[in-house]
Design a protein around this motif. Structure first.
Motif, mmCIF file in Angstrom:
data_model
loop_
_atom_site.group_PDB
_atom_site.id
_atom_site.type_symbol
_atom_site.label_atom_id
_atom_site.label_comp_id
_atom_site.label_asym_id
_atom_site.label_seq_id
_atom_site.Cartn_x
_atom_site.Cartn_y
_atom_site.Cartn_z
ATOM 1 N N UNK A 1 8.509 14.470 -49.095
ATOM 2 C CA UNK A 1 9.566 15.227 -49.761
ATOM 3 C C UNK A 1 10.693 14.301 -50.212
ATOM 4 N N UNK A 2 11.025 13.331 -49.389
ATOM 5 C CA UNK A 2 12.068 12.370 -49.755
ATOM 6 C C UNK A 2 11.689 11.613 -51.027
ATOM 7 N N UNK A 3 10.429 11.193 -51.111
ATOM 8 C CA UNK A 3 9.983 10.447 -52.281
ATOM 9 C C UNK A 3 9.886 11.349 -53.514
ATOM 10 N N UNK A 4 9.488 12.602 -53.325
ATOM 11 C CA UNK A 4 9.501 13.561 -54.435
ATOM 12 C C UNK A 4 10.932 13.699 -54.957
ATOM 13 N N UNK A 5 11.884 13.771 -54.040
ATOM 14 C CA UNK A 5 13.282 13.895 -54.423
ATOM 15 C C UNK A 5 13.802 12.693 -55.190
ATOM 16 N N UNK A 6 13.161 11.561 -54.992
ATOM 17 C CA UNK A 6 13.554 10.346 -55.704
ATOM 18 C C UNK A 6 12.826 10.196 -57.038
ATOM 19 N N UNK A 7 12.039 11.228 -57.385
ATOM 20 C CA UNK A 7 11.369 11.223 -58.676
ATOM 21 C C UNK A 7 10.051 10.475 -58.694
ATOM 22 N N UNK A 8 9.474 10.201 -57.527
ATOM 23 C CA UNK A 8 8.215 9.466 -57.474
ATOM 24 C C UNK A 8 7.047 10.395 -57.780
ATOM 25 N N UNK A 9 6.049 9.885 -58.514
ATOM 26 C CA UNK A 9 4.845 10.659 -58.829
ATOM 27 C C UNK A 9 3.909 10.642 -57.624
ATOM 28 N N UNK A 10 2.862 11.470 -57.680
ATOM 29 C CA UNK A 10 1.899 11.496 -56.583
ATOM 30 C C UNK A 10 1.251 10.132 -56.361
ATOM 31 N N UNK A 11 0.888 9.470 -57.446
ATOM 32 C CA UNK A 11 0.244 8.164 -57.296
ATOM 33 C C UNK A 11 1.212 7.139 -56.708
ATOM 34 N N UNK A 12 2.484 7.211 -57.109
ATOM 35 C CA UNK A 12 3.490 6.289 -56.559
ATOM 36 C C UNK A 12 3.739 6.574 -55.087
ATOM 37 N N UNK A 13 3.783 7.852 -54.719
ATOM 38 C CA UNK A 13 3.972 8.215 -53.309
ATOM 39 C C UNK A 13 2.797 7.708 -52.478
ATOM 40 N N UNK A 14 1.594 7.874 -53.009
ATOM 41 C CA UNK A 14 0.409 7.400 -52.303
ATOM 42 C C UNK A 14 0.488 5.897 -52.040
ATOM 43 N N UNK A 15 0.933 5.147 -53.033
ATOM 44 C CA UNK A 15 1.069 3.697 -52.862
ATOM 45 C C UNK A 15 2.157 3.366 -51.844
#
Length: 223
Positions: free
Chosen positions: A167-181
């Motif tokens: 959720x924190x990374x979603x809030x920072x505008x990260x995409x699913x692929x970026x969050x996975x990395x």
């Protein structure tokens, strides 16, 4: 135009008070096999009425319009189950209502100076049930929080530590692929975490997850 479905493409209603903008988008989508413009509205009230008649999949909505603005129109369009999804498309530098539009239920926010292919891609993303926020809009959301009073952090429901990281990374505008990395997990696992967050936080889509991340204090605006 009638409300009958003429194919399997995404049915789009254009809502903008500038005829040239509507015309340009209509011509652009006419050359795109998977997108179909089923109607045009010159103000928010007309958009609400036509959406009820034509049952579009996506309403591409300007914000500043006469009679009823895009924020109120979005609020009315997204109020019921099975409603059309709304993609806000406006002139970013001249609009101070990004946060209000997203809180009203918009599933995406794009700007008119984006590349045409990116605007079409945004329509497809929203139609597919996902959400999209143009990179500059994420920065604008941060600016809005800085300029105004920051809400007290909400008490988080029962989400796991990993879900909080996502959720924190979603809030920072990260995409699913970026969050996975970032978290060294698969994209499929990331999607599962996002899906569970949508359910637990009673969020309509990814845009609302971004807002939740701010309201819960997981993402801190820069000072």
């Amino acid at each position: 135009m009638s409300g009958e479905r003429s194919g399997s493409g995404v049915r789009v209603l254009l809502a903008d008070d500038q005829p040239l903008v509507r015309s340009g988008l209509r011509v652009l989508m006419a050359d795109t096999p998977d997108l179909e413009v089923v109607g045009e509205a010159a103000n928010g009230a007309e958009a609400v009425r036509l959406a009820a008649e034509l049952a579009p999949d996506v309403v591409v909505m300007d914000i500043r319009m006469p009679e009823m603005d895009g924020i109120e129109a979005t609020r009315r369009l997204t109020a019921g189950p099975g409603a059309a999804r709304v993609l806000i498309l406006t002139t970013f530098d001249e609009d101070d209502h990004v946060y209000g539009a997203l809180r009203a239920g918009a599933s995406g926010f794009a700007v008119k100076d984006m590349a045409l292919d990116d605007i079409l891609a945004a329509v497809r993303v929203v139609a597919a049930g996902d959400a999209l926020i143009a990179p500059g809009v994420t920065r604008r959301l941060i600016a809005d929080f800085v300029a105004g009073p920051v809400p007290a952090p909400e008490r988080a429901p029962a989400i796991t530590a990993r879900e909080q990281e996502v959720l924190t990374l979603v809030g920072r505008g990260r995409s699913n692929s970026e969050i996975a990395q970032d978290l060294f997990i698969t994209v499929a696992t990331t999607k599962s975490h996002v899906a569970r967050l949508l359910t637990k936080l009673d969020a309509r889509d990814r845009v609302q997850l971004v807002i939740k991340a701010y309201e819960m204090g997981l993402v801190t605006p820069p000072r």
